[in-house]
Design an enzyme around this catalytic site. Sequence first.
Site, PDB file in Angstrom:
ATOM      1  N   GLU A 103       2.135   6.189  -2.101  1.00 23.11           N
ATOM      2  CA  GLU A 103       1.576   6.321  -0.762  1.00 23.11           C
ATOM      3  C   GLU A 103       2.705   6.228   0.250  1.00 23.11           C
ATOM      4  OE1 GLU A 103      -1.193   3.079  -0.791  1.00 23.11           O
ATOM      5  OE2 GLU A 103       0.293   1.618  -0.134  1.00 23.11           O
ATOM      6  N   HIS A 111      -2.502  -0.664   3.473  1.00 23.63           N
ATOM      7  CA  HIS A 111      -1.632  -1.651   2.853  1.00 23.63           C
ATOM      8  C   HIS A 111      -0.534  -2.104   3.808  1.00 23.63           C
ATOM      9  CE1 HIS A 111      -2.700  -0.257  -1.490  1.00 23.63           C
ATOM     10  NE2 HIS A 111      -3.546  -1.146  -1.035  1.00 23.63           N
TER      11      HIS A 111
END
Length: 291
Positions: A210, A248
Site C-alpha cells: 500500500e 494505516h
Amino acid sequence: MSILVDNDTRLCVSGITGREGTFHAMNNKRYGTNVVAGVTPGKEGQDVEGVPVFNTFAHAVAERGANTAMIFVPPRFAADSILEAADAGIKLVIAITEGIPAHDELRVYTHLKRAGDVRLVGPNCPGILSPGKANVGIIPAAFFKEGNVGVVSRSGTLTYQIGNELAQRGFGNSSIVGIGGDPVPGSSFIDIIELFEQDPQTELIVMSGEIGGSAEEEAAEYIAASVSKPVVGYIAGFTAPPGKTMGHAGAIVSGTQGTAAAKAEALESRGVRVGRTPTQVADIAVEILGG
C-alpha cells in the site's frame, strides 16, 4: 510445508480473558490450532474453555511448552507483553493489537533486533494462517485451503480479498502472513518473502502493499537479487491524494515518495508483475501457474 505456524505450533494468548482475546483464541482453537495456554496477570488458575490461564509467559512456557505468542492486550500494555514473551523463550510473537504508540514499537524493535532470535509479526496485523494446519490471529479461515501460493500483506482486509479471489480460481495457500501497517513493523516484506523462497510448498508469492514508506521498493530490490520464484504484486492506493493518511499509520505519502505508482514502477522494473485490482492479481496467478 508452510511458514511460521503449523501443526507444531503451541500457542499462548496474552489477553485471553478479554472479550476479543477469548473470541479469537477460541476461533483459532476450533480451527485446529494447538492453543495450550493464556496469560492474564492476576488470573492464574482460571481457564478459558479448557485453556489454562497463567500470570506470566514464563510460567506458560514452563508448564505448557508454549512456543508461539499472540498478543491481544490493550495498546499501553502490548510492548511489555511482547518483550515478556521473548524473555520467556518464545521465538515467534504475533501482535494483533492496534494503536501501540510508535515509541513503544521502536523500543520493541530495537530490543528484538539486539536479541536476534525472536521473530515478531505485527503489530496491527491480522496474524498468520497456514491452511489445514494452524490459524493464529483474526484471519477468516473458512474459504482458504492448502496449496502453493504464499501471500504476504500490509493490509488485513486486502489479505482476505486477494486470498478470496485466488480461492475462487481454485488456488490454495501455503501460508498467509499479515505484517501490519504500522510505521515500525516487526517483520518486513523481505523477511517473509525470504521464508517463502525457502519453502518447497510455495510456488508463487503474492505481495500486497500500500502507499506510504519504502517497504515495497526495498522488497523489489531484494526480489530482483535473491528470489527465484515468481512474485505478483498489488499496491493499494492508486487514487490516494498526496499527504493524506489512508487507514494505516504507515500509509502516508510524502511528495512523490511512497505513491502507488512509484511502488508499482519499482516492482515492475525488476520483473514483478503488479495487478491494479485484486481480480487482476488472480488473473496473473492463473497465467503463471495455470488453473
